[in-house]
Scaffold this active site. Sequence first.
Site, short mmCIF file in Angstrom:
data_model
loop_
_atom_site.label_atom_id
_atom_site.label_comp_id
_atom_site.label_asym_id
_atom_site.label_seq_id
_atom_site.Cartn_x
_atom_site.Cartn_y
_atom_site.Cartn_z
N HIS A 17 -6.53 -7.23 0.12
CA HIS A 17 -6.97 -7.32 1.59
C HIS A 17 -6.26 -8.57 2.18
CE1 HIS A 17 -9.77 -8.83 4.75
NE2 HIS A 17 -9.61 -10.21 3.96
N ARG B 261 0.72 -1.24 -0.20
CA ARG B 261 0.17 -0.11 -0.10
C ARG B 261 0.66 1.33 -0.06
NH1 ARG B 261 -4.13 -2.69 4.41
NH2 ARG B 261 -5.57 -3.52 3.04
N ASN C 151 -6.94 0.48 -1.64
CA ASN C 151 -5.73 0.20 -1.11
C ASN C 151 -5.16 -1.32 -1.86
OD1 ASN C 151 -7.26 -1.49 0.21
ND2 ASN C 151 -7.25 -0.53 2.33
P1 GDP Z 1 -7.99 -3.64 6.16
O1 GDP Z 1 -8.27 -4.88 7.15
O2 GDP Z 1 -6.77 -3.05 6.61
O3 GDP Z 1 -8.29 -3.77 4.74
O4 GDP Z 1 -9.02 -2.74 6.97
P2 GDP Z 1 -10.36 -2.69 7.47
O5 GDP Z 1 -11.06 -4.05 7.83
O6 GDP Z 1 -10.74 -1.58 8.57
O7 GDP Z 1 -11.75 -1.93 6.50
C1 GDP Z 1 -11.85 -2.72 5.14
C2 GDP Z 1 -11.66 -1.86 3.75
O8 GDP Z 1 -12.46 -0.62 4.09
C3 GDP Z 1 -10.36 -1.00 3.70
O9 GDP Z 1 -9.26 -1.99 3.11
C4 GDP Z 1 -10.70 -0.04 2.85
O10 GDP Z 1 -10.78 -0.50 1.42
C5 GDP Z 1 -11.95 0.64 3.41
N1 GDP Z 1 -11.91 1.51 4.35
C6 GDP Z 1 -11.44 1.49 5.42
N2 GDP Z 1 -11.35 2.61 6.33
C7 GDP Z 1 -12.17 3.42 5.60
C8 GDP Z 1 -12.06 4.89 5.69
O11 GDP Z 1 -12.04 5.52 6.67
N3 GDP Z 1 -12.85 5.46 4.63
C9 GDP Z 1 -12.84 4.86 3.18
N4 GDP Z 1 -13.53 5.53 2.42
N5 GDP Z 1 -13.04 3.56 3.22
C10 GDP Z 1 -12.30 2.78 4.29
MG MG Z 2 -10.16 -5.84 7.75
#
Ligand code: GDP
Ligand code: MG
Length: 198
Positions: free
Chosen positions: A163, A140, A160
């Site tokens: 996953h 990323r 990003n």
């Molecule tokens: P990950 O496990 O690092 O992928 O993060 P999470 O499980 O917290 O979130 C899932 C996905 O949601 C992330 O990979 C991003 O594509 C999206 N995302 C997470 N946080 C945000 C945010 O604050 N704003 C927006 N627009 N998208 C987000």
């Molecule tokens: Mg996650």
Amino acid sequence: MKQIKEERTLVLVKPDGVMRGLTGEVIKRIERRGLKVVALKMVQVDRKHLEDHFPKEDSWMERLGEKGLKTFAEYKIDPKEHMGTDDKKQIGKIVKDSLFEYMTSGPIVALVIEGIHAIDMVRKLAGNTLPVFAEMGTVRGDFSVDSPAVANVEKRAIKNIMHASETPEEAANEIDLWFDKDEIHDYQRAEQSVAFDA
Ligand code: GDP
Ligand code: MG
């Protein structure tokens, strides 16, 4: 010891990663680390599949909202002005909807990765969820620059590239959801005996 060596995690090259031709780059970095690809396929998924993939608890949606608010605060952006609310639940809901839109916008490459501390190792090489905070040297950090300060205002998910499961429970559920048992394979990496076997 065998259990630790055979820890498994689910990796997805998300639609932006696939469309940018970064599938090979992601796999290269995983393999280079000494982790093993034990399953791989390209799929286009629907919203129902994603409902089962992402955590169902409200707390997960709130966490999404919280992450966004933190970045807004850091860059002195007023969430009320740009999103019409500063409530983490409501922001979380907007983010979740946009995430489903993003994840269904094109094919995804799904992989099961196996190896020593595979879950933490892949999270580390993926880098921070929010590319704007991701270190150089991570997928990323090297290939994206997105920020919730921009994405939330534009009502789209953070792009990003990949996953990776966050916990053993998440990994087990996700692997079950994305792969049948007979799609996961067993073989030895050739350098294993020199690099980390007794
Ligand atoms: P990950 O496990 O690092 O992928 O993060 P999470 O499980 O917290 O979130 C899932 C996905 O949601 C992330 O990979 C991003 O594509 C999206 N995302 C997470 N946080 C945000 C945010 O604050 N704003 C927006 N627009 N998208 C987000
Ligand atoms: Mg996650």
